[in-house]
Design an enzyme around this catalytic site. Structure first.
Site, PDB file in Angstrom:
ATOM      1  N   GLY A   1     -12.116 -36.349 120.221  1.00 39.00           N
ATOM      2  CA  GLY A   1     -12.075 -34.904 120.034  1.00 39.00           C
ATOM      3  C   GLY A   1     -13.106 -34.428 119.042  1.00 39.00           C
ATOM      4  O   GLY A   1     -14.219 -34.061 119.397  1.00 39.00           O
TER       5      GLY A   1
ATOM      6  N   TYR B   1       3.774 -27.703 121.807  1.00 33.08           N
ATOM      7  CA  TYR B   1       3.710 -26.563 122.718  1.00 33.08           C
ATOM      8  C   TYR B   1       4.854 -26.638 123.740  1.00 33.08           C
ATOM      9  O   TYR B   1       5.782 -27.419 123.580  1.00 33.08           O
ATOM     10  CB  TYR B   1       2.321 -26.480 123.343  1.00 33.08           C
ATOM     11  CG  TYR B   1       1.275 -26.207 122.287  1.00 33.08           C
ATOM     12  CD1 TYR B   1       1.241 -24.989 121.604  1.00 33.08           C
ATOM     13  CD2 TYR B   1       0.357 -27.186 121.911  1.00 33.08           C
ATOM     14  CE1 TYR B   1       0.320 -24.750 120.596  1.00 33.08           C
ATOM     15  CE2 TYR B   1      -0.579 -26.954 120.903  1.00 33.08           C
ATOM     16  CZ  TYR B   1      -0.584 -25.731 120.248  1.00 33.08           C
ATOM     17  OH  TYR B   1      -1.490 -25.501 119.242  1.00 33.08           O
TER      18      TYR B   1
ATOM     19  N   GLN C   1      -7.396 -28.230 131.167  1.00 26.70           N
ATOM     20  CA  GLN C   1      -6.129 -28.443 130.474  1.00 26.70           C
ATOM     21  C   GLN C   1      -5.294 -27.173 130.578  1.00 26.70           C
ATOM     22  O   GLN C   1      -5.737 -26.093 130.166  1.00 26.70           O
ATOM     23  CB  GLN C   1      -6.317 -28.798 129.000  1.00 26.70           C
ATOM     24  CG  GLN C   1      -4.988 -29.220 128.358  1.00 26.70           C
ATOM     25  CD  GLN C   1      -5.077 -29.404 126.858  1.00 26.70           C
ATOM     26  OE1 GLN C   1      -5.191 -28.426 126.114  1.00 26.70           O
ATOM     27  NE2 GLN C   1      -5.002 -30.649 126.401  1.00 26.70           N
TER      28      GLN C   1
END
Length: 376
Positions: free
Chosen positions: A328, A182, A99
């Site tokens: 996750g 982000y 990532q």
């Protein structure tokens, strides 16, 4: 015939996955001065039976993150460290994407890596995000007003070089971190992007940066490129009114899908990503991301993320609404997650998850990292 739809194999880009259960990127704060460690190798190998592992966010350049010991992928030593981990995951039968991550305005000038970089905190516009907690800085300094990025093409080139490094490290592909406030989101969102040049204003202009980054990644990895998006916003002080959100992400996803990516993962609304600031209002724009955008994806595989249970995931795959799921937090406490799903056993290490990332963690700490009990 496999009874559980999640356990069916799937083609993703140019690779074949053993199942449709992905391990999503999870910042775990165990690198040593941004470099991967042997403990990190153990962690990933423990979870190698995931259909696809996505690495924790890899910083494409030095940045002052909220999390100490976040890893990078900008130099040869990073490449060698990740090559050791990816090779071990492959030997264990797994597949792994990197990532790629840039924090943009969410960096901090006093954080160690930002000081070493000797550059200011950058963002699309000189607008500070609300909030911010830097665990390795005294007090709660909060986010700062960023310096507006002069030439976004410089950042596009940094993303491309990070992809080159990831390819040299042996990763099977790359996932662009395009969510949770982000840098990619900062360009997409009209509350953080007030530019009046070709990178701001209209939906097309605000989408330009993320699409150009994806094109650059495709030049390196071909079809083995993915993107993670969180259209509901909220986290890290982003989010637009519903109609503007729908228009922006409809355009971006439609254009991204034309690049023939391997998958697009949609992070749906979750209370943990929906902060309340001083105005007392939840920041996120709640809507059904799968219903709103899933039908737009014609070439890439569709994955969903965000508190998805194995039972719900099986139903969504069986009904053809998604091709796979990412899990996750559940993967933190359950290294044997796939085998538990295969044998119909619960994810019951929930009490242990509270210590997955503590103030006392350091790059040598196995606590809450590689010490979870397994049933297989």
């Amino acid at each position: 015939m496999v009874a559980n739809a999640l356990l069916r194999p799937i083609s993703l880009g140019t690779i074949e996955l053993n199942n449709r259960i992905g391990m999503s990127a999870l910042t775990r704060s165990r690198s040593h001065s941004t470099y991967p460690t042997e403990l990190m190798k153990e962690y990933y190998v423990q979870r190698a039976d995931a259909g696809l592992i996505v690495s924790e966010g890899l910083l494409i350049t030095r940045q002052g993150t909220e999390w100490p010991r976040a890893p990078g992928i900008w130099d040869e030593d990073h490449v060698e460290g990740w090559k050791s981990i990816v090779t071990a995951v492959h030997h264990a039968g797994g597949k792994m994407y990197a990532q790629l991550w840039h924090l943009g305005r969410l960096s901090h000038p006093d954080a160690p890596e930002q000081k070493l970089a000797s550059v200011p905190v950058y963002g699309p516009s000189a607008i500070a995000a609300r909030g911010g907690k830097f665990r390795h800085l005294p007090g709660t300094p909060g986010y700062v007003k960023p310096t507006s990025i002069d030439d976004p093409w410089v950042l596009v080139a940094q993303f491309k070089q990070a992809a080159v490094n990831a390819k040299q490290a042996g990763f099977d592909g790359v996932e662009l971190h395009g969510g949770t406030g982000y840098l990619i989101t900062q360009f997409l969102d009209n509350t953080s992007n007030k530019r009046t040049d070709q990178w701001g204003g209209s939906v097309e202009n605000r989408s330009r940066f993320g699409l150009e980054v994806l094109k650059a990644l495709v030049e390196v990895f071909g079809r083995d490129v993915a993107v993670k998006l969180s259209p509901t916003g909220g986290y890290n002080d982003v989010g637009m009114p519903l109609q503007e959100t729908l228009e922006t992400f409809t355009y971006f996803i439609s254009e991204a899908d034309k690049l023939c990516l391997s998958y697009i993962v949609l992070l749906r609304h979750s209370p943990r990503y929906d902060p309340v600031y001083e105005d007392g209002v939840h920041r996120a724009t709640k809507h059904d991301v799968l219903e709103s955008y899933g039908h737009l994806i014609k070439h890439a595989k569709v994955y969903i993320n965000g508190d998805v249970t194995p039972g719900e995931g099986q139903k969504l795959v069986s009904e053809g609404k998604v091709d796979g799921i990412f899990i996750g937090l559940g993967y933190i406490a359950h290294p044997d997650l796939v085998k538990r799903i295969e044998h119909g056993m619960p994810l019951d290490n929930t009490a242990d998850i509270e210590h997955f990332q503590t103030e006392e963690d350091d790059d040598d700490s196995s606590k809450g990292y590689t010490d979870y009990s397994t049933r297989f």
